[in-house]
Design a protein around this motif. Sequence first.
Motif, short mmCIF file in Angstrom:
data_model
loop_
_atom_site.label_atom_id
_atom_site.label_comp_id
_atom_site.label_asym_id
_atom_site.label_seq_id
_atom_site.Cartn_x
_atom_site.Cartn_y
_atom_site.Cartn_z
N ASP A 1 -4.61 10.03 38.31
CA ASP A 1 -6.06 10.05 38.14
C ASP A 1 -6.52 9.34 36.88
N ASN B 1 -13.42 9.82 43.14
CA ASN B 1 -12.48 10.68 42.42
C ASN B 1 -13.13 11.18 41.14
N ASP B 2 -13.47 12.46 41.09
CA ASP B 2 -14.13 13.03 39.91
C ASP B 2 -13.25 12.96 38.66
N ASP B 3 -11.93 12.84 38.85
CA ASP B 3 -11.01 12.79 37.71
C ASP B 3 -10.62 11.37 37.32
N ASN C 1 -4.44 18.18 30.49
CA ASN C 1 -5.67 18.34 31.28
C ASN C 1 -6.83 18.70 30.34
N GLN D 1 -10.45 19.24 28.80
CA GLN D 1 -11.75 19.58 29.38
C GLN D 1 -12.84 19.30 28.34
N ASP E 1 -13.68 17.39 33.50
CA ASP E 1 -12.29 17.86 33.52
C ASP E 1 -11.41 16.65 33.84
N GLN E 2 -10.73 16.11 32.82
CA GLN E 2 -9.99 14.87 32.97
C GLN E 2 -8.48 15.11 33.04
N SER E 3 -7.87 14.69 34.12
CA SER E 3 -6.42 14.74 34.22
C SER E 3 -5.84 13.55 33.45
#
Length: 235
Positions: A39, A47-49, A197, A199, A218-220
Amino acid sequence: MKNILIYVFVLLLCEQVNAQETERGYVTIGIGPSIPLSDFASTNTSNDDAGYAMNGGNLNISFAYRLGSHLGLTAMLTGTSNPVDVDAIDRDFEEAFSNADWTITADRWRIGGLMIGGFATFPASENLSFDIRLLAGVLQTTMPEIRANGVSALGEVSATREEKTVATSTYDLGFLLRYKIGNSICLLAGADFIGANPQFDNVTTTTSFSSPSEADIDQSYNTMNVNVGIGFLLR
């Protein structure tokens, strides 16, 4: 039972003697590319991430100390920097807001952290060794500021997402090849897989055409850091 205890004691003693005949540990400095994975490298708008991260660079300093022939403790101080794929963001803006001609600029992802853990070392020859390390610790992650400036028939428009920094837990799985070129120096090559991960809460986006808005992101984060460098052996 007595024989078993004697056997274990002798085994540990032999292991310590064998370890003392070689280096006790090392300090290394490594540098190389930082390759975003999953991601973190995605440029998919659905893709939200998606992190839109591109290949960057990394620098790390590692310390390792052997407690026996094959096992020991290790620590690593690491820092990475990854540029943002502004061309991909520009394409997204052109598709979503086609009534304006957009220019995208962005800072870089900046990540730094300290991790501790254990390692196992396996000699392949008199001078060549292979290490596996597993660490955990804390990363400080800075999400970059992204700026969009557009020109439309109605005039100029702009939007800016602010920079945000947070600390989060992380893990590292690393592999290292070390080759001794002297009594106290070695060359190294390896790779570390780092994951976290982070946030980011209340990230503010300001625009020239509406009130500021806030969102939680929220970033992977996953990278493969490839390193080459030099090490100094401890005895």
